[in-house]
Design a protein around this motif. Structure first.
Motif, mmCIF file in Angstrom:
data_model
loop_
_atom_site.group_PDB
_atom_site.id
_atom_site.type_symbol
_atom_site.label_atom_id
_atom_site.label_comp_id
_atom_site.label_asym_id
_atom_site.label_seq_id
_atom_site.Cartn_x
_atom_site.Cartn_y
_atom_site.Cartn_z
ATOM 1 N N LEU A 166 21.922 105.120 43.674
ATOM 2 C CA LEU A 166 22.231 103.684 43.734
ATOM 3 C C LEU A 166 21.162 102.941 44.542
ATOM 4 C CD1 LEU A 166 26.091 103.760 44.409
ATOM 5 C CD2 LEU A 166 24.944 102.941 42.337
ATOM 6 N N PHE A 167 20.237 103.686 45.164
ATOM 7 C CA PHE A 167 19.233 103.060 46.044
ATOM 8 C C PHE A 167 17.818 103.544 45.751
ATOM 9 C CE2 PHE A 167 23.344 103.153 48.148
ATOM 10 C CZ PHE A 167 23.519 101.801 48.424
ATOM 11 N N PRO A 168 17.311 103.231 44.542
ATOM 12 C CA PRO A 168 15.966 103.695 44.169
ATOM 13 C C PRO A 168 14.875 103.181 45.110
ATOM 14 C CG PRO A 168 16.830 102.132 42.544
ATOM 15 C CD PRO A 168 17.964 102.492 43.453
ATOM 16 N N GLU A 169 15.122 102.066 45.782
ATOM 17 C CA GLU A 169 14.105 101.481 46.669
ATOM 18 C C GLU A 169 13.822 102.352 47.887
ATOM 19 O OE1 GLU A 169 17.125 100.321 46.055
ATOM 20 O OE2 GLU A 169 18.091 99.581 47.879
ATOM 21 N N MET A 170 14.650 103.372 48.123
ATOM 22 C CA MET A 170 14.401 104.253 49.276
ATOM 23 C C MET A 170 13.280 105.261 49.023
ATOM 24 S SD MET A 170 18.324 105.027 50.476
ATOM 25 C CE MET A 170 17.948 105.941 51.958
ATOM 26 N N PHE A 171 12.881 105.478 47.774
ATOM 27 C CA PHE A 171 12.016 106.618 47.462
ATOM 28 C C PHE A 171 10.498 106.404 47.553
ATOM 29 C CE2 PHE A 171 16.147 107.858 46.140
ATOM 30 C CZ PHE A 171 16.178 109.222 46.363
ATOM 31 N N PRO A 172 9.973 105.233 47.116
ATOM 32 C CA PRO A 172 8.503 105.121 47.043
ATOM 33 C C PRO A 172 7.783 105.331 48.373
ATOM 34 C CG PRO A 172 9.560 103.275 45.911
ATOM 35 C CD PRO A 172 10.642 104.037 46.603
ATOM 36 N N GLY A 173 8.373 104.879 49.467
ATOM 37 C CA GLY A 173 7.715 105.000 50.768
ATOM 38 C C GLY A 173 7.323 106.438 51.065
ATOM 39 N N ILE A 174 8.242 107.348 50.842
ATOM 40 C CA ILE A 174 7.992 108.771 51.119
ATOM 41 C C ILE A 174 7.119 109.393 50.028
ATOM 42 C CG2 ILE A 174 9.083 111.056 51.338
ATOM 43 C CD1 ILE A 174 9.915 109.430 53.681
ATOM 44 N N ILE B 213 2.420 116.200 40.691
ATOM 45 C CA ILE B 213 3.848 115.896 40.698
ATOM 46 C C ILE B 213 4.046 114.466 40.203
ATOM 47 C CG2 ILE B 213 4.387 117.529 42.563
ATOM 48 C CD1 ILE B 213 4.782 115.143 44.405
ATOM 49 N N ASP B 214 5.233 114.242 39.644
ATOM 50 C CA ASP B 214 5.558 112.926 39.103
ATOM 51 C C ASP B 214 7.045 112.725 39.364
ATOM 52 O OD1 ASP B 214 5.412 110.524 37.743
ATOM 53 O OD2 ASP B 214 5.529 111.451 35.750
ATOM 54 N N TRP B 215 7.458 111.488 39.507
ATOM 55 C CA TRP B 215 8.885 111.246 39.758
ATOM 56 C C TRP B 215 9.307 109.912 39.167
ATOM 57 C CZ3 TRP B 215 10.071 107.014 42.928
ATOM 58 C CH2 TRP B 215 8.978 106.469 43.635
ATOM 59 N N GLU B 216 10.596 109.838 38.877
ATOM 60 C CA GLU B 216 11.143 108.627 38.280
ATOM 61 C C GLU B 216 12.567 108.468 38.812
ATOM 62 O OE1 GLU B 216 11.791 107.043 33.695
ATOM 63 O OE2 GLU B 216 10.634 108.840 34.050
ATOM 64 N N THR B 217 12.914 107.254 39.229
ATOM 65 C CA THR B 217 14.283 107.017 39.694
ATOM 66 C C THR B 217 15.075 106.308 38.597
ATOM 67 O OG1 THR B 217 13.530 104.977 40.754
ATOM 68 C CG2 THR B 217 13.792 106.911 42.162
ATOM 69 N N PHE B 218 16.352 106.601 38.556
ATOM 70 C CA PHE B 218 17.289 105.940 37.647
ATOM 71 C C PHE B 218 18.393 105.338 38.505
ATOM 72 C CE2 PHE B 218 16.235 107.372 33.288
ATOM 73 C CZ PHE B 218 15.149 108.167 33.607
ATOM 74 N N ASN B 219 18.567 104.014 38.372
ATOM 75 C CA ASN B 219 19.607 103.345 39.159
ATOM 76 C C ASN B 219 20.958 103.486 38.450
ATOM 77 O OD1 ASN B 219 21.281 101.666 40.617
ATOM 78 N ND2 ASN B 219 19.667 100.148 40.994
ATOM 79 N N ILE B 220 21.852 104.227 39.096
ATOM 80 C CA ILE B 220 23.164 104.500 38.492
ATOM 81 C C ILE B 220 23.884 103.195 38.155
ATOM 82 C CG2 ILE B 220 25.439 105.547 38.935
ATOM 83 C CD1 ILE B 220 23.891 107.630 40.724
ATOM 84 N N GLY C 66 22.945 110.909 49.817
ATOM 85 C CA GLY C 66 22.135 112.038 49.389
ATOM 86 C C GLY C 66 20.658 111.722 49.201
ATOM 87 N N GLU C 67 20.250 110.481 49.472
ATOM 88 C CA GLU C 67 18.864 110.107 49.191
ATOM 89 C C GLU C 67 17.883 110.802 50.136
ATOM 90 O OE1 GLU C 67 21.380 107.946 49.119
ATOM 91 O OE2 GLU C 67 21.315 107.268 47.028
ATOM 92 N N VAL C 68 18.121 110.708 51.435
ATOM 93 C CA VAL C 68 17.237 111.384 52.392
ATOM 94 C C VAL C 68 17.232 112.899 52.133
ATOM 95 C CG1 VAL C 68 16.878 111.928 54.841
ATOM 96 C CG2 VAL C 68 17.246 109.549 54.128
#
Ligand code: 6GU
Length: 234
Positions: free
Chosen positions: A8-16, A31-38, A142-144
């Motif tokens: 629910l909080f995709p904005e938490m990921f790019p910084g790290i 590596i590659d990653w993609e977030t999906f906002n529930i 569960g984001e961290v």
């Protein structure tokens, strides 16, 4: 390695994930990653994703429908439809270096991050393959934890670290804590670098480092020390 993250909080990921070693691995395409906002997958006209628990109790639960519909969108993108779906939860198996190595063998990993008091069990039964906790304490979501697992796994993916064996040939893989380390200058804060490290005598240096590792492990992690003794000193 490709990570798909349901949150629910995709904005938490790019910084790290866009910084330092992981950022560089991303730029190199290792590596590659993609977030999906529930929340994008709810059918509710007010975009609600949570509701009260049946049977009563404190807090709200994430509903099954948006989670399952979000997973369907992820699934369409998966190369292997049987990819692991890792649910970050304090009820999961406690994450360790052995699990990190297993996950690093995969080509894609899906992470499901819960928030509030949890997720409707029916969605979990439907999609989760690996419930994982990062330790015995409670976090807000569960984001961290997902970032912790992604960090630990990514550094084991070939090419992510400059030195191929610096992830393998490390104290934790050996089962001991790392020895102390020093860089220039030779003296600072009234403290000198231990003489042996300036001696150029490689056998003595290795011996000193192992002794230091053993002492630290005995002192700070007697549990790890016992395990190491059982594995290596028979
Ligand atoms: Cl994976 N999630 C939450 N919310 N808290 C935790 C955890 C996970 N692992 C340890 N504490």
């Amino acid at each position: 390695m490709k990570y798909y993250v349901m949150t629910l909080f995709p904005e938490m990921f790019p910084g790290i994930l866009n910084t330092s070693i992981l950022g560089r691995a991303g730029e190199k395409g290792i590596i590659d990653w993609e977030t999906f906002n529930i929340r994008d997958f709810t059918l509710d006209k007010h975009k609600r994703v949570d509701d009260y628990p049946y049977g009563g109790g404190a807090g709200m639960l994430m509903q099954a429908e948006p989670v399952c519909r979000c997973y369907e969108a992820v699934r369409e993108k998966l190369a292997r439809k049987s990819a692991r779906v890792i649910f970050m939860t304090p009820q999961g198996r406690v994450f360790d270096q052995t699990m990190a190595r297993q996950f690093a063998e995969e080509e894609e990993l899906v992470f499901l991050c819960g928030h509030y008091e949890g997720i409707d069990e029916r969605a979990l039964e439907e999609i989760v393959t690996d419930p994982v906790s990062i330790g015995d304490y409670v976090l807000t979501g569960g984001e961290v934890p997902a970032m912790v697992v992604m960090d630990a796994v990514s550094r084991l993916v070939p090419g992510v670290l400059n030195n191929e064996d610096s992830s393998q040939n490390e104290s934790f893989s050996e089962g001991l804590l790392e020895h102390p380390q020093y860089t220039r200058p030779e003296e600072i804060l009234g403290k000198r670098v231990p003489e042996v490290l300036l001696s150029g005598h490689h056998a003595n240096i290795e011996k000193w480092r192992l002794e230091q590792s053993v002492e630290r492990t005995k002192k700070f992690r007697p549990d790890l020390y016992e395990k190491w003794q059982r594995n290596f000193s028979n």
